[in-house]
Write a protein that holds these residues in place. Sequence first.
Motif, PDB file in Angstrom:
ATOM      1  N   PHE A 124       2.703  13.413   7.794  1.00 21.92           N
ATOM      2  CA  PHE A 124       2.468  11.996   7.545  1.00 21.92           C
ATOM      3  C   PHE A 124       1.767  11.390   8.747  1.00 21.92           C
ATOM      4  O   PHE A 124       1.835  11.903   9.869  1.00 21.92           O
ATOM      5  CB  PHE A 124       3.768  11.235   7.222  1.00 21.92           C
ATOM      6  CG  PHE A 124       4.814  11.233   8.300  1.00 21.92           C
ATOM      7  CD1 PHE A 124       4.844  10.242   9.267  1.00 21.92           C
ATOM      8  CD2 PHE A 124       5.801  12.207   8.335  1.00 21.92           C
ATOM      9  CE1 PHE A 124       5.822  10.220  10.243  1.00 21.92           C
ATOM     10  CE2 PHE A 124       6.787  12.194   9.309  1.00 21.92           C
ATOM     11  CZ  PHE A 124       6.799  11.206  10.269  1.00 21.92           C
ATOM     12  N   ARG A 125       1.084  10.306   8.475  1.00 22.61           N
ATOM     13  CA  ARG A 125       0.402   9.548   9.523  1.00 22.61           C
ATOM     14  C   ARG A 125       0.877   8.103   9.454  1.00 22.61           C
ATOM     15  O   ARG A 125       0.893   7.493   8.382  1.00 22.61           O
ATOM     16  CB  ARG A 125      -1.104   9.630   9.362  1.00 22.61           C
ATOM     17  CG  ARG A 125      -1.892   8.727  10.318  1.00 22.61           C
ATOM     18  CD  ARG A 125      -3.317   9.200  10.459  1.00 22.61           C
ATOM     19  NE  ARG A 125      -3.359  10.462  11.212  1.00 22.61           N
ATOM     20  CZ  ARG A 125      -4.477  11.150  11.431  1.00 22.61           C
ATOM     21  NH1 ARG A 125      -5.625  10.715  10.976  1.00 22.61           N
ATOM     22  NH2 ARG A 125      -4.428  12.278  12.118  1.00 22.61           N
TER      23      ARG A 125
ATOM     24  N   TRP B 158      10.726  10.046  -2.881  1.00 22.27           N
ATOM     25  CA  TRP B 158       9.714   9.588  -1.929  1.00 22.27           C
ATOM     26  C   TRP B 158      10.098   8.305  -1.216  1.00 22.27           C
ATOM     27  O   TRP B 158       9.675   8.072  -0.081  1.00 22.27           O
ATOM     28  CB  TRP B 158       8.372   9.426  -2.650  1.00 22.27           C
ATOM     29  CG  TRP B 158       7.845  10.741  -3.124  1.00 22.27           C
ATOM     30  CD1 TRP B 158       7.932  11.272  -4.380  1.00 22.27           C
ATOM     31  CD2 TRP B 158       7.184  11.724  -2.323  1.00 22.27           C
ATOM     32  NE1 TRP B 158       7.361  12.516  -4.422  1.00 22.27           N
ATOM     33  CE2 TRP B 158       6.884  12.820  -3.171  1.00 22.27           C
ATOM     34  CE3 TRP B 158       6.802  11.791  -0.989  1.00 22.27           C
ATOM     35  CZ2 TRP B 158       6.223  13.959  -2.721  1.00 22.27           C
ATOM     36  CZ3 TRP B 158       6.147  12.920  -0.520  1.00 22.27           C
ATOM     37  CH2 TRP B 158       5.864  13.992  -1.389  1.00 22.27           C
TER      38      TRP B 158
ATOM     39  N   ARG C  95      -1.851   5.211  16.248  1.00 25.19           N
ATOM     40  CA  ARG C  95      -1.119   5.886  15.174  1.00 25.19           C
ATOM     41  C   ARG C  95      -0.195   6.948  15.765  1.00 25.19           C
ATOM     42  O   ARG C  95      -0.374   7.404  16.888  1.00 25.19           O
ATOM     43  CB  ARG C  95      -2.076   6.531  14.176  1.00 25.19           C
ATOM     44  CG  ARG C  95      -2.890   7.690  14.750  1.00 25.19           C
ATOM     45  CD  ARG C  95      -3.707   8.369  13.676  1.00 25.19           C
ATOM     46  NE  ARG C  95      -4.373   9.555  14.163  1.00 25.19           N
ATOM     47  CZ  ARG C  95      -5.667   9.632  14.473  1.00 25.19           C
ATOM     48  NH1 ARG C  95      -6.447   8.559  14.339  1.00 25.19           N
ATOM     49  NH2 ARG C  95      -6.185  10.762  14.903  1.00 25.19           N
TER      50      ARG C  95
ATOM     51  N   ASP D  26       2.051   1.505   8.776  1.00 21.98           N
ATOM     52  CA  ASP D  26       1.658   1.884   7.419  1.00 21.98           C
ATOM     53  C   ASP D  26       1.643   3.408   7.348  1.00 21.98           C
ATOM     54  O   ASP D  26       0.808   4.065   7.973  1.00 21.98           O
ATOM     55  CB  ASP D  26       0.275   1.317   7.109  1.00 21.98           C
ATOM     56  CG  ASP D  26      -0.130   1.536   5.654  1.00 21.98           C
ATOM     57  OD1 ASP D  26       0.563   2.283   4.934  1.00 21.98           O
ATOM     58  OD2 ASP D  26      -1.155   0.970   5.232  1.00 21.98           O
TER      59      ASP D  26
ATOM     60  N   ARG E  27       1.839  12.994   3.148  1.00 25.78           N
ATOM     61  CA  ARG E  27       0.930  13.996   2.586  1.00 25.78           C
ATOM     62  C   ARG E  27       1.692  15.287   2.315  1.00 25.78           C
ATOM     63  O   ARG E  27       2.509  15.709   3.135  1.00 25.78           O
ATOM     64  CB  ARG E  27      -0.224  14.261   3.558  1.00 25.78           C
ATOM     65  CG  ARG E  27      -0.990  12.986   3.923  1.00 25.78           C
ATOM     66  CD  ARG E  27      -1.937  13.177   5.069  1.00 25.78           C
ATOM     67  NE  ARG E  27      -2.564  11.913   5.447  1.00 25.78           N
ATOM     68  CZ  ARG E  27      -3.453  11.786   6.417  1.00 25.78           C
ATOM     69  NH1 ARG E  27      -3.845  12.843   7.129  1.00 25.78           N
ATOM     70  NH2 ARG E  27      -3.976  10.595   6.692  1.00 25.78           N
TER      71      ARG E  27
ATOM     72  N   ARG F 186       1.153   4.279  -2.976  1.00 26.31           N
ATOM     73  CA  ARG F 186       1.018   5.718  -2.719  1.00 26.31           C
ATOM     74  C   ARG F 186       2.257   6.479  -3.175  1.00 26.31           C
ATOM     75  O   ARG F 186       2.155   7.611  -3.666  1.00 26.31           O
ATOM     76  CB  ARG F 186       0.737   5.963  -1.240  1.00 26.31           C
ATOM     77  CG  ARG F 186      -0.654   5.514  -0.799  1.00 26.31           C
ATOM     78  CD  ARG F 186      -1.021   6.058   0.569  1.00 26.31           C
ATOM     79  NE  ARG F 186      -0.219   5.511   1.643  1.00 26.31           N
ATOM     80  CZ  ARG F 186      -0.537   4.428   2.344  1.00 26.31           C
ATOM     81  NH1 ARG F 186      -1.657   3.749   2.064  1.00 26.31           N
ATOM     82  NH2 ARG F 186       0.241   4.007   3.325  1.00 26.31           N
TER      83      ARG F 186
ATOM     84  N   ASP G  50       1.374   7.069   5.584  1.00 28.19           N
ATOM     85  CA  ASP G  50       0.734   7.836   4.516  1.00 28.19           C
ATOM     86  C   ASP G  50       1.357   9.227   4.508  1.00 28.19           C
ATOM     87  O   ASP G  50       1.124  10.042   5.405  1.00 28.19           O
ATOM     88  CB  ASP G  50      -0.778   7.917   4.787  1.00 28.19           C
ATOM     89  CG  ASP G  50      -1.527   8.604   3.666  1.00 28.19           C
ATOM     90  OD1 ASP G  50      -0.901   8.909   2.621  1.00 28.19           O
ATOM     91  OD2 ASP G  50      -2.735   8.862   3.830  1.00 28.19           O
TER      92      ASP G  50
ATOM     93  N   GLU H  77      -0.049   4.535  10.745  1.00 28.81           N
ATOM     94  CA  GLU H  77      -1.014   3.643  11.380  1.00 28.81           C
ATOM     95  C   GLU H  77      -0.260   2.417  11.894  1.00 28.81           C
ATOM     96  O   GLU H  77       0.385   1.697  11.129  1.00 28.81           O
ATOM     97  CB  GLU H  77      -2.093   3.220  10.385  1.00 28.81           C
ATOM     98  CG  GLU H  77      -2.950   4.362   9.855  1.00 28.81           C
ATOM     99  CD  GLU H  77      -3.906   4.918  10.907  1.00 28.81           C
ATOM    100  OE1 GLU H  77      -4.109   4.244  11.948  1.00 28.81           O
ATOM    101  OE2 GLU H  77      -4.450   6.015  10.684  1.00 28.81           O
TER     102      GLU H  77
ATOM    103  N   SER I 124       0.828  -1.210   0.000  1.00 23.65           N
ATOM    104  CA  SER I 124       0.000   0.000   0.000  1.00 23.65           C
ATOM    105  C   SER I 124       0.860   1.257   0.000  1.00 23.65           C
ATOM    106  O   SER I 124       0.528   2.263  -0.644  1.00 23.65           O
ATOM    107  CB  SER I 124      -0.929   0.003   1.215  1.00 23.65           C
ATOM    108  OG  SER I 124      -0.182  -0.123   2.425  1.00 23.65           O
ATOM    109  N   GLU I 125       1.984   1.224   0.715  1.00 24.19           N
ATOM    110  CA  GLU I 125       2.881   2.379   0.741  1.00 24.19           C
ATOM    111  C   GLU I 125       3.539   2.589  -0.618  1.00 24.19           C
ATOM    112  O   GLU I 125       3.643   3.731  -1.105  1.00 24.19           O
ATOM    113  CB  GLU I 125       3.951   2.184   1.816  1.00 24.19           C
ATOM    114  CG  GLU I 125       3.402   2.205   3.232  1.00 24.19           C
ATOM    115  CD  GLU I 125       4.425   1.806   4.271  1.00 24.19           C
ATOM    116  OE1 GLU I 125       4.371   2.354   5.380  1.00 24.19           O
ATOM    117  OE2 GLU I 125       5.280   0.926   3.976  1.00 24.19           O
TER     118      GLU I 125
ATOM    119  N   LEU J  59      10.004   8.068   2.806  1.00 22.45           N
ATOM    120  CA  LEU J  59       9.291   7.024   3.539  1.00 22.45           C
ATOM    121  C   LEU J  59      10.224   6.327   4.529  1.00 22.45           C
ATOM    122  O   LEU J  59       9.851   6.095   5.688  1.00 22.45           O
ATOM    123  CB  LEU J  59       8.710   5.997   2.563  1.00 22.45           C
ATOM    124  CG  LEU J  59       7.975   4.837   3.226  1.00 22.45           C
ATOM    125  CD1 LEU J  59       6.666   5.304   3.845  1.00 22.45           C
ATOM    126  CD2 LEU J  59       7.718   3.706   2.225  1.00 22.45           C
TER     127      LEU J  59
END
Length: 226
Positions: free
Chosen positions: A187-188, A143, A205, A172, A176, A130, A174, A190, A126-127, A147
């Motif tokens: 970023f968040r 990116w 989180r 995980d 932004r 994105r 995310d 989870e 999923s990462e 990350l």
Amino acid sequence: MMGELLPGTVVAVEAYGDDGTEAAPLYPEEAALVAQAVAKRRREFTVVRACARRAMEKLGVPPQPVLPGERGAPRWPAGLTGSMTHCDGYCAAALVRAADLASLGIDAEPQGPLPDGVLEAVALPSERERLRTLAAAHPAVHWDRLLFSAKESVYKAWFPLTGQWLEFTEADIDLRVGPGEPLGGTFRAELLVPGPVVAERRLTRFDGRWTVQRGLTATAVAVPHG
């Protein structure tokens, strides 16, 4: 740079390039840890601790050794919590009174792509999906490196609260982009495993901020008490 990513209660001290090369000598117990290290490692070890001691002074705490504890995490003076980071050309330490934050984590990396194979080892599917979307919209940012840095900051904030390892794939993230600011954002993270309990509440989180400037990628996570 790092101070821009953290709450105002945090004291962040940085050194760029050759800044800090005249740093005060290490304490004997610190020097013993890097006695056999190469010159680059000794310099970064010394400068980042000089940053930490300047932050202590700004918080009214007498400078003292910063020694590694469990799994290498720095042991801070009573009443303080903090984080350190260093990479080529940059060192930083961020400290805060423990009454003001439960934990924090910072990380800096050179702004460039990760070595081959690293992203596949640290990122969830999923990462990676994105990241592809972000790279198409903002190709100036590496990116994958961002990350990786965010995961490092998450771990540094996680470990003092849990005393446990956190695998790269157990959060995980995310990323932004901030409005009107393609080289900064939030970023968040989870948590995919049970999180730490802070103020009688189990966290699910962590939230953080990021920036890309001066050839560096920097991330920070601040964990409030409630």
